[in-house]
Design an enzyme around this catalytic site. Structure first.
Site, PDB file in Angstrom:
ATOM      1  N   GLY A 239       0.939  -1.307  -0.187  1.00  0.00           N
ATOM      2  CA  GLY A 239      -0.065   0.008  -0.141  1.00  0.00           C
ATOM      3  C   GLY A 239       0.811   1.023  -0.222  1.00  0.00           C
ATOM      4  O   GLY A 239       0.395   2.123  -0.401  1.00  0.00           O
ATOM      5  N   GLU A 275       4.021  -6.823   1.824  1.00  0.00           N
ATOM      6  CA  GLU A 275       3.278  -7.503   0.814  1.00  0.00           C
ATOM      7  C   GLU A 275       3.024  -5.471  -0.978  1.00  0.00           C
ATOM      8  O   GLU A 275       2.548  -5.342  -1.068  1.00  0.00           O
ATOM      9  CB  GLU A 275       1.877  -7.875   0.557  1.00  0.00           C
ATOM     10  N   PRO A 276       4.298  -4.861  -0.837  1.00  0.00           N
ATOM     11  CA  PRO A 276       4.609  -3.932  -1.864  1.00  0.00           C
ATOM     12  C   PRO A 276       4.628  -4.501  -3.309  1.00  0.00           C
ATOM     13  O   PRO A 276       5.300  -5.654  -3.795  1.00  0.00           O
ATOM     14  CB  PRO A 276       5.894  -3.218  -1.214  1.00  0.00           C
ATOM     15  N   TYR A 318      -9.162   4.968 -13.013  1.00  0.00           N
ATOM     16  CA  TYR A 318      -9.186   5.423 -11.303  1.00  0.00           C
ATOM     17  C   TYR A 318      -9.005   7.511 -11.689  1.00  0.00           C
ATOM     18  O   TYR A 318      -8.758   7.415 -10.555  1.00  0.00           O
ATOM     19  CB  TYR A 318      -7.998   4.928 -10.658  1.00  0.00           C
ATOM     20  N   CYS A 346     -13.097   3.141 -28.904  1.00  0.00           N
ATOM     21  CA  CYS A 346     -14.163   3.519 -29.452  1.00  0.00           C
ATOM     22  C   CYS A 346     -14.808   4.372 -27.959  1.00  0.00           C
ATOM     23  O   CYS A 346     -16.467   4.152 -27.934  1.00  0.00           O
ATOM     24  CB  CYS A 346     -14.735   2.707 -30.951  1.00  0.00           C
ATOM     25  N   GLU A 347     -14.342   4.871 -27.126  1.00  0.00           N
ATOM     26  CA  GLU A 347     -15.751   5.929 -25.731  1.00  0.00           C
ATOM     27  C   GLU A 347     -14.284   6.506 -24.949  1.00  0.00           C
ATOM     28  O   GLU A 347     -13.332   7.022 -25.721  1.00  0.00           O
ATOM     29  CB  GLU A 347     -14.837   4.562 -25.006  1.00  0.00           C
TER      30      GLU A 347
END
Ligand code: LLP
Length: 421
Positions: A239, A275-276, A318, A346-347
Protein backbone atom coordinates in the site's frame (compact mmCIF):
# COMPACT_ATOMS: atom_id res chain seq x y z
CA UNK A 1 14.25 7.85 -8.18
CA UNK A 2 14.17 5.78 -11.37
CA UNK A 3 16.52 5.00 -14.24
CA UNK A 4 14.56 6.65 -17.06
CA UNK A 5 16.60 9.75 -17.80
CA UNK A 6 17.39 11.92 -20.81
CA UNK A 7 20.86 11.45 -22.20
CA UNK A 8 21.94 13.47 -25.24
CA UNK A 9 18.34 14.61 -25.65
CA UNK A 10 16.86 11.08 -25.81
CA UNK A 11 15.00 9.34 -23.00
CA UNK A 12 16.88 6.22 -21.96
CA UNK A 13 16.00 3.16 -19.92
CA UNK A 14 19.26 2.71 -18.00
CA UNK A 15 21.85 2.78 -20.84
CA UNK A 16 19.49 2.01 -23.70
CA UNK A 17 17.85 4.75 -25.81
CA UNK A 18 14.11 4.14 -26.02
CA UNK A 19 14.22 5.08 -29.70
CA UNK A 20 16.31 1.94 -30.26
CA UNK A 21 13.82 -0.34 -28.51
CA UNK A 22 10.93 1.32 -30.36
CA UNK A 23 12.65 0.72 -33.71
CA UNK A 24 13.14 -2.94 -32.81
CA UNK A 25 9.84 -3.93 -31.17
CA UNK A 26 7.46 -1.28 -32.53
CA UNK A 27 5.06 0.74 -30.37
CA UNK A 28 3.29 0.66 -28.02
CA UNK A 29 5.35 -1.31 -25.49
CA UNK A 30 6.07 -1.47 -21.77
CA UNK A 31 9.67 -1.09 -20.70
CA UNK A 32 11.04 -1.96 -17.24
CA UNK A 33 14.33 -1.11 -15.59
CA UNK A 34 16.12 -3.82 -13.60
CA UNK A 35 18.14 -1.23 -11.65
CA UNK A 36 14.99 0.56 -10.51
CA UNK A 37 13.24 -2.66 -9.47
CA UNK A 38 16.33 -3.74 -7.57
CA UNK A 39 16.76 -0.39 -5.89
CA UNK A 40 13.15 -0.26 -4.71
CA UNK A 41 13.17 -3.82 -3.42
CA UNK A 42 16.37 -3.15 -1.48
CA UNK A 43 14.87 -0.01 0.08
CA UNK A 44 12.30 -2.22 1.80
CA UNK A 45 14.93 -4.77 2.79
CA UNK A 46 16.99 -2.02 4.40
CA UNK A 47 13.98 -0.39 6.04
CA UNK A 48 13.08 -3.64 7.80
CA UNK A 49 16.64 -4.84 8.30
CA UNK A 50 16.59 -4.68 12.13
CA UNK A 51 13.52 -6.96 12.20
CA UNK A 52 13.06 -10.60 11.26
CA UNK A 53 11.21 -10.00 7.98
CA UNK A 54 10.24 -11.11 4.49
CA UNK A 55 9.35 -8.73 1.66
CA UNK A 56 6.71 -10.48 -0.47
CA UNK A 57 6.30 -8.75 -3.82
CA UNK A 58 2.65 -8.30 -4.73
CA UNK A 59 2.49 -10.28 -7.98
CA UNK A 60 -0.75 -8.61 -9.06
CA UNK A 61 1.10 -5.35 -9.69
CA UNK A 62 3.47 -6.77 -12.32
CA UNK A 63 3.52 -10.49 -12.95
CA UNK A 64 5.90 -11.16 -15.85
CA UNK A 65 8.19 -14.14 -15.24
CA UNK A 66 11.34 -12.10 -15.87
CA UNK A 67 10.29 -9.57 -13.24
CA UNK A 68 9.43 -12.23 -10.66
CA UNK A 69 12.69 -14.04 -11.34
CA UNK A 70 14.67 -10.80 -10.94
CA UNK A 71 13.05 -10.12 -7.56
CA UNK A 72 13.23 -13.74 -6.41
CA UNK A 73 16.97 -13.58 -7.12
CA UNK A 74 17.20 -10.70 -4.65
CA UNK A 75 15.48 -12.77 -1.96
CA UNK A 76 11.86 -11.68 -2.41
CA UNK A 77 8.91 -13.76 -1.37
CA UNK A 78 5.67 -13.36 -3.31
CA UNK A 79 2.13 -12.35 -2.41
CA UNK A 80 -0.39 -14.02 -4.75
CA UNK A 81 -4.16 -13.74 -5.05
CA UNK A 82 -5.08 -16.52 -7.46
CA UNK A 83 -4.06 -19.98 -8.57
CA UNK A 84 -2.67 -18.33 -11.69
CA UNK A 85 -0.41 -16.00 -9.73
CA UNK A 86 0.64 -18.88 -7.47
CA UNK A 87 1.72 -20.83 -10.56
CA UNK A 88 3.56 -17.79 -11.90
CA UNK A 89 5.51 -17.45 -8.64
CA UNK A 90 6.45 -21.15 -8.57
CA UNK A 91 7.40 -21.08 -12.27
CA UNK A 92 9.72 -18.13 -11.55
CA UNK A 93 11.58 -20.30 -9.04
CA UNK A 94 10.05 -19.01 -5.81
CA UNK A 95 9.74 -21.87 -3.31
CA UNK A 96 6.27 -22.46 -1.88
CA UNK A 97 7.41 -21.54 1.62
CA UNK A 98 8.03 -17.98 0.40
CA UNK A 99 4.58 -17.57 -1.17
CA UNK A 100 1.64 -16.08 0.74
CA UNK A 101 -1.87 -16.52 -0.65
CA UNK A 102 -4.29 -13.59 -0.16
CA UNK A 103 -7.75 -12.84 -1.56
CA UNK A 104 -11.41 -13.05 -0.56
CA UNK A 105 -12.46 -15.87 -2.88
CA UNK A 106 -9.96 -18.72 -2.78
CA UNK A 107 -11.41 -21.91 -4.24
CA UNK A 108 -10.90 -25.49 -3.07
CA UNK A 109 -8.86 -26.14 -6.21
CA UNK A 110 -6.55 -23.21 -5.41
CA UNK A 111 -6.16 -24.33 -1.79
CA UNK A 112 -5.39 -27.92 -2.80
CA UNK A 113 -2.85 -26.82 -5.38
CA UNK A 114 -1.04 -24.53 -2.94
CA UNK A 115 -1.04 -27.14 -0.16
CA UNK A 116 0.36 -29.70 -2.58
CA UNK A 117 3.21 -27.53 -3.82
CA UNK A 118 3.98 -25.60 -0.64
CA UNK A 119 2.73 -22.41 0.97
CA UNK A 120 4.05 -20.01 3.56
CA UNK A 121 0.56 -19.12 4.73
CA UNK A 122 -2.96 -18.41 3.58
CA UNK A 123 -4.29 -15.00 4.55
CA UNK A 124 -7.84 -16.07 5.33
CA UNK A 125 -10.60 -13.50 4.86
CA UNK A 126 -13.76 -15.08 6.36
CA UNK A 127 -14.96 -17.81 8.70
CA UNK A 128 -16.55 -19.56 5.70
CA UNK A 129 -13.14 -19.72 3.99
CA UNK A 130 -11.54 -20.93 7.21
CA UNK A 131 -13.89 -23.93 7.40
CA UNK A 132 -13.39 -24.86 3.74
CA UNK A 133 -9.61 -24.59 4.10
CA UNK A 134 -9.70 -26.81 7.17
CA UNK A 135 -11.73 -29.43 5.27
CA UNK A 136 -9.38 -29.33 2.28
CA UNK A 137 -6.25 -29.59 4.43
CA UNK A 138 -7.69 -32.32 6.68
CA UNK A 139 -8.63 -34.39 3.63
CA UNK A 140 -4.99 -34.13 2.55
CA UNK A 141 -3.77 -35.05 6.04
CA UNK A 142 -2.06 -31.70 6.60
CA UNK A 143 -2.65 -28.48 8.53
CA UNK A 144 -2.80 -25.22 6.59
CA UNK A 145 -0.77 -22.33 8.10
CA UNK A 146 -2.96 -19.24 8.31
CA UNK A 147 -3.21 -15.68 9.36
CA UNK A 148 -6.62 -14.07 9.56
CA UNK A 149 -6.91 -10.87 7.55
CA UNK A 150 -8.39 -8.39 9.95
CA UNK A 151 -10.36 -5.37 8.81
CA UNK A 152 -9.35 -2.64 11.27
CA UNK A 153 -11.93 -0.09 10.09
CA UNK A 154 -9.35 2.52 9.18
CA UNK A 155 -9.82 4.89 6.26
CA UNK A 156 -6.69 4.74 4.13
CA UNK A 157 -7.55 8.13 2.55
CA UNK A 158 -6.88 6.87 -0.92
CA UNK A 159 -8.98 6.42 -4.08
CA UNK A 160 -12.42 4.94 -3.31
CA UNK A 161 -11.78 1.89 -5.53
CA UNK A 162 -8.56 0.86 -3.80
CA UNK A 163 -9.40 1.49 -0.12
CA UNK A 164 -9.81 -1.90 1.58
CA UNK A 165 -9.67 -1.36 5.34
CA UNK A 166 -13.01 0.26 6.15
CA UNK A 167 -15.82 -1.79 7.65
CA UNK A 168 -17.93 -1.35 4.51
CA UNK A 169 -15.19 -2.91 2.34
CA UNK A 170 -15.43 -6.60 1.42
CA UNK A 171 -12.01 -7.45 2.85
CA UNK A 172 -11.01 -9.28 6.01
CA UNK A 173 -12.98 -10.06 9.15
CA UNK A 174 -14.17 -7.23 11.38
CA UNK A 175 -11.62 -6.60 14.10
CA UNK A 176 -14.45 -6.72 16.64
CA UNK A 177 -15.05 -10.40 15.75
CA UNK A 178 -11.42 -11.39 15.38
CA UNK A 179 -10.97 -13.05 18.78
CA UNK A 180 -14.08 -15.20 18.28
CA UNK A 181 -12.92 -16.33 14.85
CA UNK A 182 -9.39 -17.06 16.11
CA UNK A 183 -10.98 -19.30 18.78
CA UNK A 184 -12.89 -21.11 16.01
CA UNK A 185 -9.72 -21.41 13.95
CA UNK A 186 -7.77 -22.93 16.82
CA UNK A 187 -10.41 -25.64 17.15
CA UNK A 188 -10.33 -26.65 13.48
CA UNK A 189 -8.31 -29.78 12.70
CA UNK A 190 -6.87 -28.58 9.38
CA UNK A 191 -5.75 -25.14 10.55
CA UNK A 192 -2.54 -23.91 12.13
CA UNK A 193 -2.73 -20.29 13.29
CA UNK A 194 0.58 -18.48 12.74
CA UNK A 195 -0.30 -14.79 12.82
CA UNK A 196 -2.39 -11.80 11.82
CA UNK A 197 -2.73 -10.04 8.45
CA UNK A 198 -3.89 -6.55 7.52
CA UNK A 199 -3.96 -4.54 4.28
CA UNK A 200 -5.87 -1.27 4.30
CA UNK A 201 -5.47 -0.05 0.73
CA UNK A 202 -3.15 1.05 -2.01
CA UNK A 203 -1.40 4.30 -3.00
CA UNK A 204 -1.33 5.63 0.58
CA UNK A 205 0.59 8.89 0.72
CA UNK A 206 0.52 9.31 4.50
CA UNK A 207 1.79 7.00 7.24
CA UNK A 208 -0.97 7.91 9.71
CA UNK A 209 -3.60 5.38 8.49
CA UNK A 210 -0.94 2.63 8.46
CA UNK A 211 0.04 3.53 11.99
CA UNK A 212 -3.59 3.55 13.15
CA UNK A 213 -4.12 0.08 11.64
CA UNK A 214 -0.83 -1.37 12.92
CA UNK A 215 -1.53 -0.09 16.45
CA UNK A 216 -4.84 -1.95 16.40
CA UNK A 217 -3.01 -5.07 15.18
CA UNK A 218 -0.50 -4.73 18.03
CA UNK A 219 -3.34 -4.60 20.57
CA UNK A 220 -5.04 -7.54 18.91
CA UNK A 221 -1.82 -9.55 18.94
CA UNK A 222 -1.49 -9.04 22.71
CA UNK A 223 -5.13 -10.00 23.25
CA UNK A 224 -4.79 -13.13 21.08
CA UNK A 225 -1.66 -14.19 22.92
CA UNK A 226 -3.51 -13.73 26.20
CA UNK A 227 -6.22 -15.98 24.74
CA UNK A 228 -3.58 -18.66 24.26
CA UNK A 229 -2.80 -18.34 20.54
CA UNK A 230 0.73 -18.45 19.31
CA UNK A 231 0.99 -15.34 17.13
CA UNK A 232 4.50 -15.09 15.75
CA UNK A 233 4.02 -13.53 12.31
CA UNK A 234 2.39 -10.24 11.24
CA UNK A 235 1.64 -9.64 7.57
CA UNK A 236 1.19 -5.90 7.12
CA UNK A 237 0.08 -5.93 3.47
CA UNK A 238 1.25 -3.43 0.88
CA UNK A 239 0.00 0.00 0.00
CA UNK A 240 2.84 2.49 0.28
CA UNK A 241 2.25 5.11 -2.41
CA UNK A 242 4.56 6.53 -5.07
CA UNK A 243 4.91 9.98 -6.62
CA UNK A 244 3.04 10.03 -9.96
CA UNK A 245 4.17 13.53 -10.80
CA UNK A 246 7.67 14.88 -10.55
CA UNK A 247 6.40 18.19 -9.22
CA UNK A 248 4.53 18.20 -5.92
CA UNK A 249 4.07 14.72 -4.42
CA UNK A 250 6.35 13.44 -1.67
CA UNK A 251 4.92 10.23 -0.21
CA UNK A 252 6.72 8.75 2.79
CA UNK A 253 9.87 6.77 2.06
CA UNK A 254 10.23 3.05 2.81
CA UNK A 255 12.75 4.01 5.49
CA UNK A 256 10.12 6.11 7.34
CA UNK A 257 7.59 3.31 6.89
CA UNK A 258 10.09 0.80 8.31
CA UNK A 259 10.92 3.06 11.27
CA UNK A 260 7.21 3.41 12.06
CA UNK A 261 6.76 -0.38 11.91
CA UNK A 262 9.66 -0.83 14.32
CA UNK A 263 8.23 1.76 16.67
CA UNK A 264 4.68 0.35 16.69
CA UNK A 265 5.38 -3.39 16.46
CA UNK A 266 9.05 -3.79 17.32
CA UNK A 267 8.49 -4.99 20.90
CA UNK A 268 6.16 -7.83 19.91
CA UNK A 269 8.94 -10.22 18.93
CA UNK A 270 7.22 -11.24 15.68
CA UNK A 271 8.32 -11.94 12.14
CA UNK A 272 7.16 -9.10 9.86
CA UNK A 273 5.94 -9.66 6.33
CA UNK A 274 5.03 -6.89 3.92
CA UNK A 275 3.44 -7.14 0.47
CA UNK A 276 4.49 -4.08 -1.54
CA UNK A 277 3.68 -3.97 -5.25
CA UNK A 278 3.39 -0.43 -6.54
CA UNK A 279 6.42 0.99 -4.76
CA UNK A 280 8.68 -1.69 -6.23
CA UNK A 281 7.23 -1.84 -9.75
CA UNK A 282 5.47 1.48 -10.38
CA UNK A 283 8.34 3.76 -11.21
CA UNK A 284 10.34 0.86 -12.63
CA UNK A 285 8.20 0.84 -15.76
CA UNK A 286 7.09 3.15 -18.54
CA UNK A 287 4.78 2.76 -21.51
CA UNK A 288 6.11 4.03 -24.82
CA UNK A 289 3.64 5.01 -27.54
CA UNK A 290 3.69 6.81 -30.88
CA UNK A 291 1.62 9.75 -32.01
CA UNK A 292 -0.71 8.65 -34.82
CA UNK A 293 -2.50 11.92 -35.52
CA UNK A 294 -2.88 15.45 -34.32
CA UNK A 295 -6.48 16.49 -34.60
CA UNK A 296 -7.92 19.95 -34.27
CA UNK A 297 -11.22 19.87 -32.43
CA UNK A 298 -13.72 22.53 -31.44
CA UNK A 299 -11.68 24.72 -29.10
CA UNK A 300 -9.22 21.95 -28.22
CA UNK A 301 -6.63 19.78 -29.90
CA UNK A 302 -6.24 16.04 -29.58
CA UNK A 303 -3.07 14.04 -29.62
CA UNK A 304 -4.10 10.57 -30.80
CA UNK A 305 -1.69 7.82 -29.72
CA UNK A 306 -1.32 4.19 -30.69
CA UNK A 307 -1.71 3.19 -27.00
CA UNK A 308 -5.18 3.11 -25.52
CA UNK A 309 -7.20 2.41 -22.39
CA UNK A 310 -6.89 -1.32 -23.02
CA UNK A 311 -3.10 -0.99 -22.62
CA UNK A 312 -3.14 1.29 -19.56
CA UNK A 313 -6.52 1.53 -17.88
CA UNK A 314 -5.57 3.55 -14.79
CA UNK A 315 -6.56 7.01 -16.16
CA UNK A 316 -9.96 5.70 -17.37
CA UNK A 317 -10.62 3.62 -14.26
CA UNK A 318 -9.35 5.79 -11.43
CA UNK A 319 -8.86 9.17 -13.09
CA UNK A 320 -5.18 8.49 -12.45
CA UNK A 321 -2.48 10.92 -13.52
CA UNK A 322 0.58 9.69 -15.42
CA UNK A 323 3.26 12.12 -16.54
CA UNK A 324 3.57 11.88 -20.33
CA UNK A 325 6.85 13.08 -21.81
CA UNK A 326 8.34 13.19 -25.30
CA UNK A 327 11.06 10.57 -25.85
CA UNK A 328 13.09 13.11 -27.81
CA UNK A 329 13.56 15.91 -25.32
CA UNK A 330 11.94 19.22 -26.24
CA UNK A 331 14.16 22.31 -26.10
CA UNK A 332 13.66 24.03 -22.72
CA UNK A 333 12.60 27.29 -24.35
CA UNK A 334 9.85 25.77 -26.49
CA UNK A 335 6.21 26.83 -26.07
CA UNK A 336 3.98 24.19 -24.52
CA UNK A 337 0.31 23.97 -25.50
CA UNK A 338 -2.64 22.19 -23.87
CA UNK A 339 -3.84 19.03 -25.64
CA UNK A 340 -6.14 16.13 -24.83
CA UNK A 341 -4.10 12.93 -25.06
CA UNK A 342 -6.27 10.03 -26.21
CA UNK A 343 -6.15 6.52 -27.67
CA UNK A 344 -7.93 4.98 -30.65
CA UNK A 345 -10.55 2.99 -28.69
CA UNK A 346 -14.17 3.87 -29.43
CA UNK A 347 -15.08 5.34 -26.04
CA UNK A 348 -14.69 8.85 -24.71
CA UNK A 349 -13.26 7.23 -21.58
CA UNK A 350 -10.21 6.38 -23.67
CA UNK A 351 -8.59 9.61 -22.56
CA UNK A 352 -5.21 9.63 -20.85
CA UNK A 353 -5.06 13.33 -20.04
CA UNK A 354 -7.13 16.43 -20.62
CA UNK A 355 -5.63 19.79 -21.48
CA UNK A 356 -2.12 18.59 -20.66
CA UNK A 357 0.65 21.06 -21.47
CA UNK A 358 2.84 19.40 -24.11
CA UNK A 359 5.58 20.58 -26.46
CA UNK A 360 4.75 20.42 -30.18
CA UNK A 361 4.57 16.80 -31.38
CA UNK A 362 4.04 15.36 -34.85
CA UNK A 363 2.78 12.03 -36.19
CA UNK A 364 5.41 9.37 -35.57
CA UNK A 365 6.90 11.04 -32.51
CA UNK A 366 7.35 8.88 -29.41
CA UNK A 367 5.99 9.65 -25.96
CA UNK A 368 6.52 7.85 -22.65
CA UNK A 369 4.01 7.41 -19.83
CA UNK A 370 5.93 7.43 -16.58
CA UNK A 371 5.13 5.38 -13.48
CA UNK A 372 3.36 2.71 -15.52
CA UNK A 373 5.17 -0.38 -14.22
CA UNK A 374 2.58 -1.32 -11.60
CA UNK A 375 -1.02 -2.11 -12.57
CA UNK A 376 -0.17 -1.36 -16.21
CA UNK A 377 0.51 -4.47 -18.29
CA UNK A 378 -1.28 -6.70 -15.77
CA UNK A 379 -4.56 -4.81 -16.18
CA UNK A 380 -4.44 -4.65 -19.97
CA UNK A 381 -6.93 -6.37 -22.24
CA UNK A 382 -7.51 -7.00 -25.93
CA UNK A 383 -10.56 -4.75 -26.12
CA UNK A 384 -11.15 -3.63 -29.72
CA UNK A 385 -8.98 -6.66 -30.69
CA UNK A 386 -5.89 -4.69 -29.92
CA UNK A 387 -3.09 -7.20 -29.18
CA UNK A 388 -1.53 -7.15 -25.70
CA UNK A 389 1.54 -4.98 -26.07
CA UNK A 390 5.09 -6.30 -25.65
CA UNK A 391 7.02 -6.02 -22.41
CA UNK A 392 10.74 -5.25 -22.52
CA UNK A 393 13.22 -5.53 -19.66
CA UNK A 394 16.39 -3.46 -19.62
CA UNK A 395 19.50 -4.36 -17.68
CA UNK A 396 22.28 -1.76 -18.05
CA UNK A 397 23.03 -1.67 -21.81
CA UNK A 398 21.08 -4.83 -22.63
CA UNK A 399 17.41 -5.30 -23.28
CA UNK A 400 15.16 -8.25 -23.96
CA UNK A 401 11.57 -8.71 -25.02
CA UNK A 402 10.05 -10.53 -22.05
CA UNK A 403 6.60 -10.88 -23.60
CA UNK A 404 6.26 -10.61 -27.37
CA UNK A 405 3.36 -8.99 -29.17
CA UNK A 406 0.96 -11.74 -30.27
CA UNK A 407 0.00 -11.96 -33.94
CA UNK A 408 -3.56 -11.30 -35.04
CA UNK A 409 -3.78 -14.96 -36.09
CA UNK A 410 -2.90 -16.08 -32.57
CA UNK A 411 -5.67 -13.92 -31.20
CA UNK A 412 -8.32 -14.96 -33.70
CA UNK A 413 -7.36 -18.63 -33.56
CA UNK A 414 -8.05 -18.77 -29.83
CA UNK A 415 -11.74 -18.68 -30.75
CA UNK A 416 -13.50 -21.95 -31.57
CA UNK A 417 -16.42 -22.39 -33.92
CA UNK A 418 -19.25 -24.64 -32.74
CA UNK A 419 -20.03 -27.52 -35.08
CA UNK A 420 -23.24 -25.94 -36.36
CA UNK A 421 -21.37 -23.00 -37.97
N1 LLP B 1 -1.60 -6.96 -0.58
C1 LLP B 1 -2.91 -7.03 -0.84
C2 LLP B 1 -3.74 -7.95 -0.06
C3 LLP B 1 -3.47 -6.21 -1.85
O1 LLP B 1 -4.77 -6.28 -2.11
C4 LLP B 1 -2.63 -5.33 -2.58
C5 LLP B 1 -3.17 -4.49 -3.65
C6 LLP B 1 -1.26 -5.31 -2.27
C7 LLP B 1 -0.77 -6.13 -1.26
C8 LLP B 1 -0.29 -4.43 -3.00
O2 LLP B 1 -0.55 -3.09 -2.78
P1 LLP B 1 0.46 -1.96 -3.33
O3 LLP B 1 1.72 -2.05 -2.53
O4 LLP B 1 0.70 -2.24 -4.77
O5 LLP B 1 -0.28 -0.70 -3.11
N2 LLP B 1 -5.20 -1.39 -9.67
C9 LLP B 1 -5.06 -0.36 -8.67
C10 LLP B 1 -4.40 -0.88 -7.42
C11 LLP B 1 -5.09 -2.08 -6.80
C12 LLP B 1 -4.43 -2.58 -5.55
C13 LLP B 1 -5.04 -3.86 -5.11
N3 LLP B 1 -4.41 -4.48 -3.98
C14 LLP B 1 -4.31 0.82 -9.27
O6 LLP B 1 -3.94 0.76 -10.45
O7 LLP B 1 -4.10 1.83 -8.60
Amino acid sequence: MDHFLYCNGILHAEDVPLTEIAAHVGTPFYCYSTATLTRHFRLFQEALDPLDHLVCFSVKSLSNQAILRTLAGLGAGMDVVSGGEYRRALAAGVPGDRIVFSGVGKTREEMTHALTHGIRQFNVESDAELKVLSEVASAMGVRAPITLRVNPDVDAKTHEKIATGRKEDKFGVPISRARTIYAEAAALPGIEVVGVDVHIGSQLTDLAPFEAAFSKIADLTRALRADGHSIWRLDLGGGLGIPYTTSNETPPLPLDYGAMIQRVLGDLDVEIEIEPGRLIAGNAGILVASVIYLKEGEGRDFLILDAAMNDLIRPAMYGAHHDIVPVVEAPAAIDQRPVDIVGPVCESGDTFAKQRQMPPLAAGDLVAFRSAGAYGAVMSSEYNTRPLIPEVLVHQDQYAVIRPRPSFDEIINRDRLPEWL
